[in-house]
Design an enzyme around this catalytic site. Structure first.
Site, PDB file in Angstrom:
ATOM      1  N   SER A 256       0.821  -1.203   0.000  1.00  0.00           N
ATOM      2  CA  SER A 256       0.000   0.000   0.000  1.00  0.00           C
ATOM      3  C   SER A 256       0.864   1.265   0.000  1.00  0.00           C
ATOM      4  O   SER A 256       1.669   1.454  -0.908  1.00  0.00           O
ATOM      5  CB  SER A 256      -0.949  -0.051   1.209  1.00  0.00           C
ATOM      6  OG  SER A 256      -1.973   0.902   1.081  1.00  0.00           O
ATOM      7  N   ASP A 474      -8.873  -4.896  -5.735  1.00  0.00           N
ATOM      8  CA  ASP A 474      -8.368  -4.111  -4.608  1.00  0.00           C
ATOM      9  C   ASP A 474      -9.250  -2.884  -4.405  1.00  0.00           C
ATOM     10  O   ASP A 474      -9.495  -2.109  -5.335  1.00  0.00           O
ATOM     11  CB  ASP A 474      -6.932  -3.685  -4.878  1.00  0.00           C
ATOM     12  CG  ASP A 474      -6.206  -3.182  -3.642  1.00  0.00           C
ATOM     13  OD1 ASP A 474      -6.822  -2.458  -2.842  1.00  0.00           O
ATOM     14  OD2 ASP A 474      -5.009  -3.506  -3.492  1.00  0.00           O
ATOM     15  N   HIS A 502      -7.213  -6.147  -0.348  1.00  0.00           N
ATOM     16  CA  HIS A 502      -6.195  -5.116  -0.509  1.00  0.00           C
ATOM     17  C   HIS A 502      -4.818  -5.746  -0.373  1.00  0.00           C
ATOM     18  O   HIS A 502      -4.400  -6.100   0.726  1.00  0.00           O
ATOM     19  CB  HIS A 502      -6.397  -4.027   0.543  1.00  0.00           C
ATOM     20  CG  HIS A 502      -5.381  -2.927   0.482  1.00  0.00           C
ATOM     21  ND1 HIS A 502      -4.929  -2.417  -0.702  1.00  0.00           N
ATOM     22  CD2 HIS A 502      -4.734  -2.248   1.458  1.00  0.00           C
ATOM     23  CE1 HIS A 502      -4.048  -1.462  -0.454  1.00  0.00           C
ATOM     24  NE2 HIS A 502      -3.901  -1.351   0.840  1.00  0.00           N
TER      25      HIS A 502
END
Length: 532
Positions: A256, A474, A502
């Site tokens: 991320s 995602d 995710h």
């Protein structure tokens, strides 16, 4: 959903699963070179810089002389050598760490343009290699911004990577490193539960004042740290750590927001890239897809999943989404009491978004939480919101939310309050179901220090191959972001996972897991490899 809630706190999900299974920048001298290595670009930044930001509504208060924990005098010596000459002293870790874990603290310049000034403290955790020949250190970061990274060392999937020391660190501003200090307790409760979608002038004024007051509380508690907590500061910290563990090249895995750190490291230090894998890429390529659109897609997938299983929220996807938005609307008018607290619309939206980060095998919890709240019991949905907000049962908060806002708002310029409202309108256009519950994000327009925008573009010319992993379903970092990052990086290699959730590595896909292990121990996978 306001921007303060829209970058993933990935480790909240990742670690839980393992346990159970964004005026001018301060001017100064260029960043000094570290001995034995080439300095960053001459101005301490990339060749192509963003235009000078305006951020017209940011207040400009004086910087108080606040000293958060861990702000200390620089180590002995002079110049860069006082930092690069430190020795990592690995020792016992705090309670709760894995038995084999080792921990250490090192110092980094508070201000990287003033290497003889004060220091911040960085906290690290290491899981030592168990196989030979040793391949050095693999640094890992769980995302955020604001997420402590040290715990990820013990939770990171290391099957096939036993030749590496796995090291996680709490970036400056987070966790056990020198933290951002902001409002606490009930003040944080108020900040995180205020109505994000004002219905009139009074509610709009209250939301604006909430963000202004929160920013001022961070300045009062953190002082100069708020000026030196950018992603580029963390990139320079990471390069210092690379040198201290004795590695000539960086091996790194970032989830991320950790992909922002990794890609910008490659941009600043392309000749020091060994192996960098980036999972759940953030938007460095200027994609016009907004993050809330990713959550809207995830909501649609959940609604289909729920309807097919005849869940209690409706027999069709439209009925399921209607049940969720109907709950949001009802809570805007009348919150549900939960003990001495209440579940209001803001917290319910947070709880739903929390579970949209998760793969589909966790969606039963989301279905149950919404169904219970529709029946008058908001306890589970409130717990999910608290988990996302890093609120403990005693009402205390850790550093995640303050650090998230502090890093994000230093990293990016803004167009003021009016710009936040224009963006909110665009979110509604791109995500007509969830966009209306996002509201304008006033945090950065009212942040009390000027931004230091990150240089663009990120191309990492001359770097070794960099692996970018994108998941088609995602929610928090839409798949387009990974495609854009892989295309923009000169040596980018795209690995696609056709699935939900995710990020992908460490999850159910053996194809992804094997490709990542192969990248760190041998040749990279072919570009555009797809794991189904």
């Amino acid at each position: 959903m306001p921007a303060r809630l829209l970058i993933a706190f990935l480790a909240l999900l990742f670690l839980a699963a393992c346990a159970g299974s964004p005026a001018d920048s301060p001017s100064g001298t260029p960043t000094p070179p570290l001995p034995g290595a080439t300095a960053p670009k001459a101005d301490g930044a990339s060749t192509t810089a963003s235009p000078a930001p305006t951020s017209p509504d940011r207040p400009t208060p004086e910087i108080p002389d606040a000293r958060p924990p861990g702000v200390v005098a620089a180590p002995a010596g002079m110049g860069p050598q006082r930092w690069t000459g430190q020795s990592l002293q690995w020792g016992a870790c705090p309670a709760g760490a894995r038995p084999e874990a080792e921990c250490a603290e090192v110092l980094a310049p508070l201000d990287w343009t003033d290497v003889d000034g004060e220091a911040v403290t960085l906290f690290l955790t290491r899981i030592p290699a168990t196989r030979t020949p040793a391949l050095g250190t693999l640094f890992v970061n769980p995302g955020g911004p604001g997420e402590p990274g040290a715990p990820l060392a013990g939770a990171f999937r290391r099957q096939g990577l036993e030749q590496y020391d796995i090291v996680g660190w709490d970036p400056r501003g987070t966790g056990r490193s020198t933290p951002v200090v902001c409002a606490r307790g009930e003040a944080m409760d108020d900040y995180l539960s205020i109505d994000m979608t004002p219905d009139g002038d009074a509610e709009r004024a209250a939301l604006i004042e909430s963000h202004r007051a929160f920013g001022q509380s961070c300045l009062d508690g953190s002082g100069r740290l708020l000026q030196h907590i950018s992603t580029l500061d963390t990139v320079r910290d990471l390069d210092l750590l690379r040198g201290l563990v004795g590695d000539e090249k960086l091996s790194y895995f970032g989830y991320s927001y950790g992909t922002d750190i990794g890609s910008r490291y490659a941009q600043e230090f392309p000749d020091r890239v060994g192996h960098i894998a980036l999972d759940g890429a953030v938007n460095v390529s200027g994609s016009e897809v907004l993050q809330v659109a990713g959550f809207e897609r995830a909501l649609g997938a959940f609604a289909t999943w729920c309807a097919e299983r005849q869940c209690g929220l409706g027999r069709t996807p439209v009925a399921v989404t209607g049940s969720i938005t109907g709950l949001f609307d009802a809570l805007d008018a009348e919150p549900i009491p939960v003990g001495n607290r209440e579940l209001n619309q803001t917290l319910a939206v947070t709880g739903v978004f929390m579970m949209l980060y998760a793969p589909s095998d966790n969606w039963g919890t989301l279905s149950a939480a919404v169904e219970q709240a529709r029946g008058g019991d908001g306890a589970l949905l409130l717990r999910l919101a608290d988990f996302y907000n890093a609120r403990a049962n005693d009402g205390s908060y850790d550093t995640r939310q303050p650090a998230f806002v502090a890093i994000r708002c230093l990293d990016r310029a803004d167009d003021g309050i009016a710009g936040a409202e224009r963006r909110a309108a665009e979110e509604i256009r791109q995500a007509p179901i969830l966009g209306p519950y996002s509201g304008p994000s006033y945090d950065c327009p009212l942040w009390p220090v000027p931004p230091i925008p990150k240089p663009e573009p990120v191309v990492a010319a001359g770097a070794a191959p960099i692996l970018v992993i994108g998941t088609t379903g995602d929610s928090a970092t839409p798949y387009e972001f990974a495609v854009g990052m892989a295309d923009q990086l000169e040596s980018g290699i795209l690995l696609t996972y056709e699935g939900s959730g995710h990020s992908a590595y460490g999850g159910a896909s053996s194809c992804v897991n094997e490709a990542v292990v192969g990248y760190f121990t041998g040749p990279p996978p072919a570009d555009r490899t797809v794991c189904r």
